[in-house]
Scaffold this active site. Structure first.
Site, PDB file in Angstrom:
ATOM      1  N   SER A 287     102.202   6.276  62.838  1.00 19.58           N
ATOM      2  CA  SER A 287     100.429   7.272  62.877  1.00 19.58           C
ATOM      3  C   SER A 287     100.276   6.920  61.231  1.00 19.58           C
ATOM      4  O   SER A 287      99.635   5.987  60.923  1.00 19.58           O
ATOM      5  CB  SER A 287     100.997   8.733  63.393  1.00 19.58           C
ATOM      6  N   LYS A 312     101.505   4.321  67.252  1.00 18.04           N
ATOM      7  CA  LYS A 312     100.462   5.725  67.672  1.00 18.04           C
ATOM      8  C   LYS A 312      99.303   4.996  66.657  1.00 18.04           C
ATOM      9  O   LYS A 312      98.905   6.248  65.793  1.00 18.04           O
ATOM     10  CB  LYS A 312     101.998   6.549  67.548  1.00 18.04           C
ATOM     11  N   GLN A 316      96.071  13.825  67.665  1.00 21.02           N
ATOM     12  CA  GLN A 316      95.608  15.249  67.977  1.00 21.02           C
ATOM     13  C   GLN A 316      95.119  15.622  66.765  1.00 21.02           C
ATOM     14  O   GLN A 316      95.778  16.449  66.181  1.00 21.02           O
ATOM     15  CB  GLN A 316      97.907  15.311  67.813  1.00 21.02           C
TER      16      GLN A 316
END
Length: 528
Positions: A287, A312, A316
């Protein structure tokens, strides 16, 4: 009608009105859900647990989307946010549970506990007059008892070696920082090293402080260690990349079906925009870590060393529900400056997605770069030197370093999995407190400390308590354990940075990054 049922019915009523006006895609499916809810609540044989039913429905819907969209209950939201927010309210100690006894492992400098006299290795036997020794207390139980509203008071009773009677401390809770820059130091020959464990609200400030201190010490090149860093806030990743990349350059952009394109470009000034740079990554780097590594790689700003990152690339967004719970919904994908989305595939389901790292081990990818899968439909070029890079499966390192699978024996694995090391270090530093106090500083400790047979005999006794049989001779053969004992003692006697000063020279990815910054020719060759 309780709150949850009223809330859920309110949502259904709201959507019913919208459905009637034809404003929701899949209106028939939503109406079907509403009818099912009403049938279950009115006709089921027993009383229906409406809150549980609502949570189950939300979780099930999110599981159909992607592996990272999730539901977080109200009681779990705070616990999940604390490491990223950078602080919590407490008393300023770290603890270990050793033989069912709560032992103070470290005390925050100038924190609430230090101010009243709590010391490392104190054994806490009571909290607010409630006995906690020998009752099978858990970490979560302790945190609930020691944490609380800032300004509130907690009383603890401790046993201390050399004191005949228990000591009582009245502690006023305060704001306790959670640091995300675990270490920073000059590694060798003006090479700075900074270890970042997560990207939280305070990470950029910590990073800037570390950079400024290293520059004062004469740093000319830098290692940024993102191994095992699972990510965090996108803004923190952007701000850190901004310190390393010069002005007006794209660092990351995001877009999604219902999310407009958002571009994040570097500002005019950064603290380390020039000078050799190495970023360390592995399969645990995800991420926000991949945002930083991807931007560095795409602008040919430095060399990425290690193994392929997690992969990733989904963003979100936390959406609060009225009861304090949250839906963390994937609303966009993020893209590196060259246009790569590094999100790995999840088309075969969440279970296979979660097991993908084990698949890398099975296929030999972790030990041989030739086994790294390449998606030929995701080929990109870096923006300055036109080097080939790939998307669709993490950040691929410029310099691959294989996983050393020979270092962890069955015995070492059992010891580490049992959590024995931390408990052993507590006992060791308590028994040898006077001897260890002779090391006035880390430099002397690093030069003269050795793990003796006497220390290992204590280890053997501790291991028996975990039903692990070993001998002093066997332990001496476990090099990784011997190094870790020294590193953990260094952390308790000195600082977290000193732990990494001991451990890092034994880590292949770190060693290779350091070698690279000492070899200008190899460094420059990788950036061609």
């Amino acid at each position: 009608m309780n709150f949850f049922r009223a809330f859920f019915c309110g949502i259904l009523l709201f959507f019913s009105i919208i459905i009637a006006n034809g404003q929701v895609a899949g209106a028939k499916d939503l109406h079907k859900l509403q009818v099912a809810w009403q049938i279950i609540n009115t006709m089921y044989v027993d009383t229906v647990n409406s809150p549980g039913l609502a949570e189950a429905a939300i979780k099930s819907m999110l599981q159909q989307l992607d592996p990272h969209s999730s539901y977080v209950s109200a009681k779990d939201v705070k616990a999940m946010d604390e490491p990223l927010e950078g602080s919590f309210d407490g008393i300023g100690v770290e603890f270990s549970i050793v033989h069912d006894t709560l032992v103070v492992a470290s005390v925050l400098n100038d924190g609430p506990s230090e101010k009243v006299g709590v010391q490392v290795n104190d054994r806490i036997i009571k909290i607010d007059e409630k006995s906690i020794a020998g009752i099978g207390i858990s970490n979560s139980d302790v945190m609930k008892m020691l944490r609380g509203r800032r300004g509130s008071r907690v009383d603890i009773e401790v046993l201390r070696k050399g004191k005949a009677k228990p000591l009582v401390f009245k502690i006023k809770r305060d704001k306790i920082p959670i640091f995300s820059v675990d270490a920073s130091y000059i590694a060798d020959n003006k090479i700075g090293y900074i270890k970042i464990s997560r990207f939280g609200a305070q990470t950029h400030d910590e990073f800037v402080k570390a950079l400024e201190e290293l520059k004062k010490q004469g740093m000319k090149s830098l290692i940024v260690d993102l191994r095992g860093n699972g990510g965090g806030y996108l803004k923190a990743a952007f701000d850190i990349a901004d310190e390393l990349i010069d002005s007006k350059k794209m660092i990351v952009y995001t877009k999604g079906n219902a999310s407009p394109l958002m571009e994040f470009k570097s500002s005019a000034k950064g603290l380390f925009e020039r000078g050799p740079l190495v970023v360390l990554i592995d399969e645990g780097s995800a991420s926000a870590s991949e945002i930083v590594a991807g931007a560095i790689q795409d602008w040919d700003r430095g060399v990425i060393v290690g193994r392929r990152s997690f992969g990733k690339g989904l963003v979100q967004r936390p959406i609060k529900l009225p009861d304090g719970s949250e839906i963390r919904l994937t609303t966009a994908k993020y893209y590196t400056p060259s246009g790569r989305c590094i999100q790995k595939s999840y088309e075969n389901g969440t279970n296979q997605y979660k097991d993908e790292i084990n698949h890398r081990l099975e296929t030999g990818e972790m030990v041989n770069a030739l086994n790294i899968p390449v998606n030929n439909n995701e080929v990109y070029k870096t923006l300055m030197l036109q080097r080939t890079v790939y998307g669709g499966g993490g950040i691929y390192p410029d310099l691959f370093v294989p996983l050393d699978t020979t270092r962890m024996s069955v015995l070492a694995t059992r010891i580490l999995r049992a959590g024995l090391m931390q408990r052993y270090i507590v006992s060791l530093t308590e028994e040898m407190k006077e001897r260890f106090s002779e090391f006035g500083n880390f430099k002397a400790f690093d030069k003269y400390f050795v793990v003796t047979d006497e220390m290992l005999r204590l280890f053997v006794r501790e291991a028996k308590g975990e039903n692990i049989d070993c001998t002093v001779g066997q332990l001496k053969e476990e090099k990784i354990l011997m190094i870790q004992i020294k590193a953990l003692v260094a952390r308790r006697l000195f600082t977290d940075s000193d732990y990494y000063k001991v451990m890092n020279p034994e880590i292949d990815i770190y060693k290779r990054g350091l070698e690279l910054l000492k070899n200008n020719r190899e460094y420059e060759q990788l950036l061609k």
